[in-house]
Enzyme design. Sequence first.
Site, mmCIF file in Angstrom:
data_model
loop_
_atom_site.group_PDB
_atom_site.id
_atom_site.type_symbol
_atom_site.label_atom_id
_atom_site.label_comp_id
_atom_site.label_asym_id
_atom_site.label_seq_id
_atom_site.Cartn_x
_atom_site.Cartn_y
_atom_site.Cartn_z
ATOM 1 C CB CYS A 85 -1.023 -0.044 1.515
ATOM 2 S SG CYS A 85 -2.294 1.241 0.998
ATOM 3 C CG HIS A 204 -3.196 -3.824 3.567
ATOM 4 N ND1 HIS A 204 -1.999 -3.107 4.442
ATOM 5 C CD2 HIS A 204 -3.798 -2.781 2.845
ATOM 6 C CE1 HIS A 204 -2.344 -1.667 4.123
ATOM 7 N NE2 HIS A 204 -3.108 -1.537 3.176
ATOM 8 C CD GLU A 206 -0.209 -5.565 5.730
ATOM 9 O OE1 GLU A 206 -0.620 -4.339 5.924
ATOM 10 O OE2 GLU A 206 -0.215 -5.961 4.621
#
EC number: 6.3.5.3
Length: 241
Positions: A85, A204, A206
């Site tokens: 991002c 994302h 993560e």
Amino acid sequence: MRIGVVTFPGSLDDRDAQRAVRLAGAEPVALWHGDEDIADVDAIVLPGGFSYGDYLRAGAISRFAPVMEKVVDAARGGLPVLGICNGFQILCESHLLPGSMIKNAHRSFICRDQPLRVESTRTAWTTEFTEGEIIRVPLKNQDGQYVADARTLEELEGEGRVVFRYTAGATHGPEGFESNPNGSRSDIAGITNAYGNVVGLMPHPEHAVEAGFGPDEPGAGTRTGTDGLRMFTSVLRSMVG
């Protein structure tokens, strides 16, 4: 293996990235934007957020942070670097990746679970995926529209450097699910450099590293909610072998 995670003023997902690194089996190393060395790490993650409040352009100021001089040099020397991002925006501003990120086409912040098609497994961060596979990870941004000139887009496509592409997917979401959430050219969600060690993407990974906490995908078995974890285990595998 030691993976550095850089924190800039305004980073939001640095702790999440550190947790993903830990769950993948590596040691996360906290790096600060003002650091003048990268602590002899084996890879680096530039996390999501709104570094320096996105003043001027998203990532434009972070590109000049002291630590980035070392990151750029290390990346050009082959060190694996992942930009997520805002990290992707910083990689573009640093000219480690081509193109730029601008406001979403609908001029609104977007937050949702996003289907992606894996286009390339020939990078340090995607070896544990299958080309053509549909995965699902969270997406949240307001400056997520990837743009580049026609020549750059042609090079990315011709050299197989598009890593992830937005898609509705055969089994994802209701009929009519909007595949391209932000107007990115060629539905591009993530790209790599020519050597495959630097990867940037807007979604994302993560946030999709633990079963039961990431995006739920019925029928995905043990991978339910954990599609993003394979980006971090991929880089460990690439460093070992």
